[in-house]
Design a protein around this motif. Sequence first.
Motif, PDB file in Angstrom:
ATOM      1  N   THR A   1      11.867 -14.371   1.324  1.00 32.77           N
ATOM      2  CA  THR A   1      11.528 -13.733  -0.082  1.00 32.77           C
ATOM      3  C   THR A   1       9.914 -13.758  -0.065  1.00 32.77           C
ATOM      4  N   TYR A   2       9.454 -14.962   0.345  1.00 35.90           N
ATOM      5  CA  TYR A   2       7.826 -15.168   0.089  1.00 35.90           C
ATOM      6  C   TYR A   2       7.239 -14.334   1.012  1.00 35.90           C
ATOM      7  N   LEU A   3       7.526 -14.112   2.114  1.00 38.54           N
ATOM      8  CA  LEU A   3       6.974 -13.381   3.002  1.00 38.54           C
ATOM      9  C   LEU A   3       7.033 -11.689   2.823  1.00 38.54           C
ATOM     10  N   LYS A   4       8.158 -11.307   2.239  1.00 35.80           N
ATOM     11  CA  LYS A   4       8.443 -10.135   1.579  1.00 35.80           C
ATOM     12  C   LYS A   4       7.679  -9.764   0.502  1.00 35.80           C
ATOM     13  N   ASN A   5       7.403 -10.668  -0.366  1.00 32.75           N
ATOM     14  CA  ASN A   5       6.471 -10.607  -1.482  1.00 32.75           C
ATOM     15  C   ASN A   5       5.049 -10.361  -1.055  1.00 32.75           C
ATOM     16  N   LEU A   6       4.820 -11.233  -0.101  1.00 35.21           N
ATOM     17  CA  LEU A   6       3.258 -11.245   0.363  1.00 35.21           C
ATOM     18  C   LEU A   6       2.858  -9.919   1.016  1.00 35.21           C
ATOM     19  N   LEU A   7       3.838  -9.373   1.734  1.00 32.83           N
ATOM     20  CA  LEU A   7       3.554  -7.969   2.454  1.00 32.83           C
ATOM     21  C   LEU A   7       3.585  -7.048   1.341  1.00 32.83           C
ATOM     22  N   ILE A   8       4.399  -7.010   0.253  1.00 32.48           N
ATOM     23  CA  ILE A   8       4.173  -5.973  -0.916  1.00 32.48           C
ATOM     24  C   ILE A   8       2.815  -6.259  -1.372  1.00 32.48           C
ATOM     25  N   LEU A   9       2.397  -7.677  -1.524  1.00 28.50           N
ATOM     26  CA  LEU A   9       1.316  -7.574  -2.366  1.00 28.50           C
ATOM     27  C   LEU A   9      -0.162  -7.188  -1.498  1.00 28.50           C
ATOM     28  N   LEU A  10       0.120  -7.467  -0.153  1.00 28.82           N
ATOM     29  CA  LEU A  10      -0.903  -7.103   0.631  1.00 28.82           C
ATOM     30  C   LEU A  10      -1.074  -5.594   1.054  1.00 28.82           C
ATOM     31  N   PHE A  11       0.050  -4.910   1.069  1.00 31.92           N
ATOM     32  CA  PHE A  11      -0.048  -3.449   0.824  1.00 31.92           C
ATOM     33  C   PHE A  11      -0.740  -3.092  -0.425  1.00 31.92           C
ATOM     34  N   ASN A  12      -0.117  -3.289  -1.528  1.00 30.57           N
ATOM     35  CA  ASN A  12      -0.838  -2.918  -2.702  1.00 30.57           C
ATOM     36  C   ASN A  12      -2.447  -3.224  -2.607  1.00 30.57           C
ATOM     37  N   LEU A  13      -2.886  -4.241  -2.285  1.00 31.23           N
ATOM     38  CA  LEU A  13      -4.137  -4.695  -2.058  1.00 31.23           C
ATOM     39  C   LEU A  13      -4.781  -3.745  -1.336  1.00 31.23           C
ATOM     40  N   ARG A  14      -4.216  -3.303  -0.208  1.00 30.89           N
ATOM     41  CA  ARG A  14      -4.827  -2.491   0.696  1.00 30.89           C
ATOM     42  C   ARG A  14      -5.135  -1.179   0.014  1.00 30.89           C
ATOM     43  N   LYS A  15      -4.116  -0.468  -0.669  1.00 30.99           N
ATOM     44  CA  LYS A  15      -4.285   0.759  -1.455  1.00 30.99           C
ATOM     45  C   LYS A  15      -5.171   0.637  -2.436  1.00 30.99           C
ATOM     46  N   ILE A  16      -5.382  -0.404  -3.111  1.00 35.90           N
ATOM     47  CA  ILE A  16      -6.502  -0.529  -4.100  1.00 35.90           C
ATOM     48  C   ILE A  16      -7.844  -0.568  -3.341  1.00 35.90           C
ATOM     49  N   PHE A  17      -8.001  -1.400  -2.339  1.00 38.90           N
ATOM     50  CA  PHE A  17      -9.229  -1.239  -1.544  1.00 38.90           C
ATOM     51  C   PHE A  17      -9.640  -0.084  -1.024  1.00 38.90           C
ATOM     52  N   PHE A  18      -8.570   0.845  -0.600  1.00 35.20           N
ATOM     53  CA  PHE A  18      -9.077   1.905  -0.003  1.00 35.20           C
ATOM     54  C   PHE A  18      -9.299   2.969  -1.058  1.00 35.20           C
ATOM     55  N   LYS A  19      -8.730   3.038  -2.282  1.00 30.39           N
ATOM     56  CA  LYS A  19      -9.066   3.449  -3.461  1.00 30.39           C
ATOM     57  C   LYS A  19     -10.462   3.499  -3.978  1.00 30.39           C
ATOM     58  N   THR A  20     -10.835   2.264  -3.981  1.00 35.59           N
ATOM     59  CA  THR A  20     -12.147   1.694  -4.476  1.00 35.59           C
ATOM     60  C   THR A  20     -13.297   2.066  -3.472  1.00 35.59           C
ATOM     61  N   PHE A  21     -12.993   1.993  -2.210  1.00 37.59           N
ATOM     62  CA  PHE A  21     -13.920   2.296  -1.061  1.00 37.59           C
ATOM     63  C   PHE A  21     -14.175   3.822  -1.113  1.00 37.59           C
ATOM     64  N   VAL A  22     -13.240   4.750  -1.263  1.00 42.47           N
ATOM     65  CA  VAL A  22     -13.309   6.135  -1.639  1.00 42.47           C
ATOM     66  C   VAL A  22     -14.216   6.552  -2.714  1.00 42.47           C
ATOM     67  N   VAL A  23     -14.008   6.016  -3.647  1.00 37.31           N
ATOM     68  CA  VAL A  23     -14.738   6.074  -5.196  1.00 37.31           C
ATOM     69  C   VAL A  23     -16.140   5.684  -4.661  1.00 37.31           C
ATOM     70  N   LEU A  24     -16.485   4.508  -4.169  1.00 41.93           N
ATOM     71  CA  LEU A  24     -17.867   4.014  -3.827  1.00 41.93           C
ATOM     72  C   LEU A  24     -18.176   5.016  -2.807  1.00 41.93           C
ATOM     73  N   PHE A  25     -17.862   5.427  -1.937  1.00 44.16           N
ATOM     74  CA  PHE A  25     -18.364   6.587  -0.960  1.00 44.16           C
ATOM     75  C   PHE A  25     -18.677   7.762  -1.687  1.00 44.16           C
ATOM     76  N   ILE A  26     -17.782   8.287  -2.548  1.00 46.55           N
ATOM     77  CA  ILE A  26     -18.384   9.568  -3.178  1.00 46.55           C
ATOM     78  C   ILE A  26     -19.453   9.162  -3.988  1.00 46.55           C
ATOM     79  N   ILE A  27     -19.734   8.287  -4.849  1.00 44.15           N
ATOM     80  CA  ILE A  27     -20.683   7.972  -5.761  1.00 44.15           C
ATOM     81  C   ILE A  27     -22.011   7.763  -5.014  1.00 44.15           C
ATOM     82  N   SER A  28     -21.899   7.162  -3.709  1.00 40.13           N
ATOM     83  CA  SER A  28     -22.931   6.633  -2.948  1.00 40.13           C
ATOM     84  C   SER A  28     -23.563   8.262  -2.148  1.00 40.13           C
TER      85      SER A  28
END
Length: 178
Positions: free
Chosen positions: A6-33
């Motif tokens: 259960t811990y590993l499953k929750n950790l994977l879900i959290l990591l996946f969501n962090l990856r999506k957030i990081f990617f969206k942030t990267f795209v926004v910063l790229f467009i601004i730059s």
Amino acid sequence: LRRLSTYLKNLLILLFNLRKIFFKTFVVLFIISCGLQPLNYPNEKVTIFFEFQKNPLNLSLVQEIKKNFFIMNASEVQNKESASYVVKISDHRLGKFLEATDRDLFPAIVSLDYQVKIDILKESTGELYEIPIFSSEDFSYDTESILSNENKADEIKIDFFSDAINELIIFFSEKSNA
């Protein structure tokens, strides 16, 4: 063991969501730059008078342009004298050419060539702007279904019209800054 899974499953879900957030942030910063910014539109509506030869191709293009008036903050007028811009459509062609044949000498690849010249006259100053557009696209010809070939050609024609509309959107955006 169950807690660990259960811990590993929750950790994977959290990591996946962090990856999506990081990617969206990267795209926004790229467009601004890159210095990209939204198009500027005039505060008041641009009035446009269309001048063109009445044929199906021109009528289709004008109809597509009118569908996008809300993006350009524009409206059509019926009187040339009351328009802020006169848009003249000329040299408007859509050519269909056979590029290759299969072993039975049936069409295999068809090329669609699109050409239009748009002249824009700013009524208040008499300035004339030319926007020439030429585009070409190839597609595989389906000898089994002529109707699907015509549908594909119509889709490509709408893409060509989109190129012309995008040029007009950019033109009117630039003129609002001047």
